[in-house]
Each structure stands twice: as C-alpha cells, then as structure tokens.
Design an enzyme around this catalytic site. Structure first.
Site, PDB file in Angstrom:
ATOM      1  N   ALA A 137      25.551   8.329  55.926  1.00  0.00           N
ATOM      2  CA  ALA A 137      24.295   7.996  55.251  1.00  0.00           C
ATOM      3  C   ALA A 137      24.577   7.066  54.083  1.00  0.00           C
ATOM      4  O   ALA A 137      25.644   7.120  53.466  1.00  0.00           O
ATOM      5  CB  ALA A 137      23.592   9.259  54.753  1.00  0.00           C
ATOM      6  N   TYR A 181      24.994   1.269  65.499  1.00  0.00           N
ATOM      7  CA  TYR A 181      26.030   1.727  66.437  1.00  0.00           C
ATOM      8  C   TYR A 181      26.157   0.778  67.641  1.00  0.00           C
ATOM      9  O   TYR A 181      27.268   0.433  68.048  1.00  0.00           O
ATOM     10  CB  TYR A 181      25.721   3.152  66.923  1.00  0.00           C
ATOM     11  N   GLU A 201      26.283  11.687  67.538  1.00  0.00           N
ATOM     12  CA  GLU A 201      24.942  11.890  68.098  1.00  0.00           C
ATOM     13  C   GLU A 201      23.919  11.419  67.079  1.00  0.00           C
ATOM     14  O   GLU A 201      24.136  11.526  65.871  1.00  0.00           O
ATOM     15  CB  GLU A 201      24.722  13.345  68.515  1.00  0.00           C
ATOM     16  N   ASN A 205      15.775   6.800  65.745  1.00  0.00           N
ATOM     17  CA  ASN A 205      16.429   6.355  64.505  1.00  0.00           C
ATOM     18  C   ASN A 205      16.930   4.922  64.737  1.00  0.00           C
ATOM     19  O   ASN A 205      18.113   4.674  64.987  1.00  0.00           O
ATOM     20  CB  ASN A 205      17.585   7.294  64.139  1.00  0.00           C
TER      21      ASN A 205
END
Ligand SMILES: CC(C)(COP(=O)(O)OP(=O)(O)OC[C@H]1O[C@@H](n2cnc3c(N)ncnc32)[C@H](O)[C@@H]1OP(=O)(O)O)[C@@H](O)C(=O)NCCC(=O)NCCS
Length: 111
Positions: free
Chosen positions: A29, A74, A62, A67
């Site tokens: 984050a 990713y 995961e 999102n």
C-alpha cells in the site's frame, strides 16, 4: 520493505513472505498523498529483485476484483491471472490470484 519520502517517513510498504522457492506479496500500500509517483511499482520491483536474489521461482499475490489501480500495476509488471477465489471478500467480491514467474535459475527450469 518501507518506502520513505522527504515528507513521509512511511510513504508506502510491502510485506513479503518466502517459503522455499515460492514467495507471496501479503500486502502492499502507498499513502494516498504519495500515490501516482512510482512508489508502488518501486516496492513491487524490490520484491521481484529479492526473489531473484533468493532463488524464488514464483512470486504470487491476490487482489480484489475491481481494484483497477493494483491490477494495472501488477499486469504492467508481468503478473498474470492464474485463478480466482470466488466470493473471497466479506462483500462477496472475488479475489484474483496472480503470479509472476521469476524463473531465471536452473532450479526454476526444473519446476
Ligand atoms: C495500488 C497502489 C499500491 C499503487 O501505488 P502507486 O504508488 O500509486 O503506483 P505507481 O505510481 O507506482 O503506479 C504504477 C502503476 O500502477 C497503476 N496505477 C497507479 N495508479 C493508478 C490509477 N489511479 N488508475 C489506474 N492505474 C493506476 C498504473 O499501471 C501505474 O503505471 P503507469 O504510471 O505506467 O500508468 C496504490 O494505489 C494503493 O496503495 N492502493 C490501496 C492499497 C491497495 O489496493 N493495495 C493492493 C492490494 S492487492
């Protein structure tokens, strides 16, 4: 791994777990005030680099379906969807399972 900036002592963080030749990003984050400046990518790049240095073949994670920021991050780094956990989150959202093949060592070629 913690990312610092001049104004934020903890601008972002990433938690990585390694078990033998597999690793998992448990959490990543970036402080909302520091997003969009390349910190998230730098943290995930650090994780991939750690995996190469420690003979890890697959880096897994995961992410909640929807999102878009994280999935874009990713996918842009080469992670690919390998499965889903249906209704994994409390609100019924699926979790997308993603892998990045590190695979540059002889041991990985044998997997
Ligand atoms: C996902 C997160 C870590 C990205 O961190 P960040 O420092 O803002 O990301 P970066 O600046 O390094 O951006 C890297 C890539 O992420 C994606 N991205 C970042 N912000 C985005 C946005 N608002 N919309 C779409 N894609 C976005 C893009 O692919 C971007 O690459 P680009 O700049 O070439 O377009 C951050 O948004 C965050 O902390 N989100 C909340 C926590 C979370 O969801 N963590 C993931 C749990 S699986």
């Amino acid at each position: 791994m913690v990312a610092e900036t001049d104004d934020l002592p903890v601008a972002g963080y990433l938690c990585l777990k390694q078990v033998l030749d597999e690793a998992e990003i448990l959490d990543v984050a970036v402080d909302s005030r520091a997003r969009g400046r390349g910190i998230g990518r730098a943290l995930v790049l650090w994780a991939a680099s750690f995996c190469r240095e420690h003979a890890v073949c697959v880096l897994a994670l995961e992410v909640r379906v929807g999102n878009v920021e994280a999935i874009s991050l990713y996918e842009g780094m080469g992670f690919r969807e390998v499965g889903r956990r249906r209704k994994y989150y409390e609100n019924g959202d699926d979790a997308i399972l993603m892998d990045l093949n590190i695979g540059e060592t002889e041991e990985c070629d044998a997997v």
